[in-house]
Design a protein around this motif. Sequence first.
Motif, PDB file in Angstrom:
ATOM      1  N   LEU A  77       0.868  -1.186   0.000  1.00 31.24           N
ATOM      2  CA  LEU A  77       0.000   0.000   0.000  1.00 31.24           C
ATOM      3  C   LEU A  77       0.901   1.231   0.000  1.00 31.24           C
ATOM      4  CD1 LEU A  77      -2.419  -1.165   2.841  1.00 31.24           C
ATOM      5  CD2 LEU A  77      -2.978  -1.094   0.409  1.00 31.24           C
ATOM      6  N   TYR A  78       0.357   2.362  -0.422  1.00 31.93           N
ATOM      7  CA  TYR A  78       1.144   3.594  -0.424  1.00 31.93           C
ATOM      8  C   TYR A  78       1.103   4.210   0.977  1.00 31.93           C
ATOM      9  CZ  TYR A  78       1.072   3.092  -5.438  1.00 31.93           C
ATOM     10  OH  TYR A  78       1.239   2.606  -6.705  1.00 31.93           O
ATOM     11  N   ASN A 133      -5.967   4.620  -0.684  1.00 35.14           N
ATOM     12  CA  ASN A 133      -5.336   3.418  -1.241  1.00 35.14           C
ATOM     13  C   ASN A 133      -6.384   2.484  -1.834  1.00 35.14           C
ATOM     14  OD1 ASN A 133      -2.353   2.695  -0.961  1.00 35.14           O
ATOM     15  ND2 ASN A 133      -2.731   3.722   1.001  1.00 35.14           N
ATOM     16  N   SER A 158       3.409  -2.957  -4.149  1.00 34.08           N
ATOM     17  CA  SER A 158       2.224  -2.396  -4.825  1.00 34.08           C
ATOM     18  C   SER A 158       2.302  -2.595  -6.332  1.00 34.08           C
ATOM     19  CB  SER A 158       1.986  -0.931  -4.456  1.00 34.08           C
ATOM     20  OG  SER A 158       3.175  -0.248  -4.311  1.00 34.08           O
TER      21      SER A 158
END
Lengths: 248, 431
Positions: free
Chosen positions: A90-91, A99, B261
């Motif tokens: 995830l950011y 997200n 990600s």
Amino acid sequence: MAGIVVKDLYKTYKGAEEPTLKGLSFSFREGSIAGLLGPNGAGKTTTISIICGLVRANDGQVLINDMPQDAAHRERIKKLIGVVPQRIALYPQLSAVENLTYFGNLYGFKGKALLQRIMELLEVFGLEKSAHKEIYKYSGGMKRRANIIAAILHNPSLLVLDEPTAGVDVQSRGMILQFLRDYNRQGNSILYTSHLLEEAQSLCEEVVIMDEGQMIVQGNPKELIQSQPTCDNLEDVFLHYTGHALRD
Amino acid sequence: MLRLLATIRKEWQLLVRDKTGLTLLFVMPVVLITVMALIQDAPFKDYQEVKFDILTVDNDHGRLGRSIREGLEVGGQFRIIDSLDGQPLTTEKARQLVNDGTYKISIIIPSGATGSIVSNANRIVNDISHRMGMTLALPVKKGSDSLNVVVYFDPAAKKAFKGAIHQAIDNFLTQVETDMLLGRIRQELRSKDTTVTAASDTLPIKLQAVGLKEESTGTGQQIDVISNSVQHNVPAWSIFAMFFIVIPIAGNMIREREDGSLLRMKLIPGSYLEILAGKMLFFVGICVVQFYCMMLVGIYIMPLLDLPRLVMGRDAGATLLVASAIGLAATSYGILIGTLFKTPNQALNFGAISIVILSAIGGIWIPLEIMPMKMQVVGRLSPLSWGLDAINDIYLRNGNIAYVWKNVLRLMLTGLTMLAIAGYVEKRRMN
């Protein structure tokens, strides 16, 4: 129907001296909670990567719900699979909602329906109060739970988790394991790797113990324990088959 | 389209929260172009606007001395100094002041220089008269003494500068000698024709039948712009700053790979190319915004610092096209570096150093034209030089798309090639 079938899988990475997978074969039935266990370097992550279509095998075949994992079926299989990587994918600078909105959009979901789904899942995982907090401000357990939500936004029928409870507290682990059981009860398959064998023993209906790129043994944890008179638990079975030697 | 727009929004959300990244992209370049324009203002003015003091020792006190003095002063670029602290300059003092670097040039006009020129003119007129059967004997010096106007240069003076001064003084000498000769001929012709007086002389002898006139290369409607510190530094360092977008892009890509990600994106149905296109569009957009911010600094901030105002040419469309092409090349380079390198440190070091090298050889620091020929050939391979060439075509040559399309095409093809290499490397990772 078999959920996942792995047949004679071989994989040697470019530049590697030793093959990572040497004719690995196993299968899990659809709708089960299955564990892929093995010491470090056994080839678990490579196996999962091939199952998900991220890495190509040199030889062998993978079937997901009877569909071969190849270029022709890759997109259909992607829709069926949700993957929870070991790392928090995830950011960190974005909030959970930001997200999840982004990954939801990538799945093609948008608007109120997506936001509603996100809020429902945040509530299920106890993150509704931190919905708008940046991920880097989350605790380890909160990050793990958010990481799982990102993998189930599209309601996959096969959830693949790579050590989902590594480094989390007892409460978060209990919550995550309960969620996996509930998700499985809805008819979904779960493939899971972990070094926490007690957890695998309590959660999994079937396990594969692999080492050095090959399957050593497969079966129901209880049956595997009973089959070895000297073993009291899954950890004993694991050590029985893989030995006590340290791995790199 | 949803995936593309979502990626643009995500990149925007990430950027606005990255204060360091924003500083690197917008504040540092403003400081950079301002500092560079100020520092390089003097060298750019060297032969254009700076006034030079010339120590002049006139031992002749005749027409030649006056002519050289007037000739140098008329252009406004030189200031004649013939005395210091109320004392007339001597040859020795002038030589010493130039040698120790206090002054850059000194001119020594020897005693009797005008007399020598007059004598020479008389000798030629006598000779012409004799050949035409006339008896004329204007006074001529005995012997042929050769006199020189001596010029001293600061030992640190540049070759081009010395050449220009040499040329100018040589021109004044020729001018004086020619004027004097023609004056003598005219005077003698008039003496043979008693009907003509000085006032009614209708036979003016003019030296220059064909003159020299500098004109703008553009049409009358176009802007006449000369290269100066702002015209060079603002576009040049803006292009340099645009290429520094490599650092955040490469860092962003490596972080996505490290934290998983990227893996998550690849597991989602649909083409990863659409996500990559969103990322590219966003960063190309940032590059273009960066470019125009720098141009606004050139237009509005530079004049406040006593620097010339930036002139952006007349074709706004061509400027936008060039800025977008530079942005595409810079973004693609960032994606390539982000794909090739495994850690942010590797990417940061390689990215920064490679851009500094590409900018140095590409004419960003100093114009390509004044580099050695071999370096010019190498420099023409730098994408930064293509960008700067295209901008100069628009800003200095009033060019349009027809002028810049080749460089735009080079930038775009280079960008697409880098993307293709990045795609190939990423695909190989699956194996």
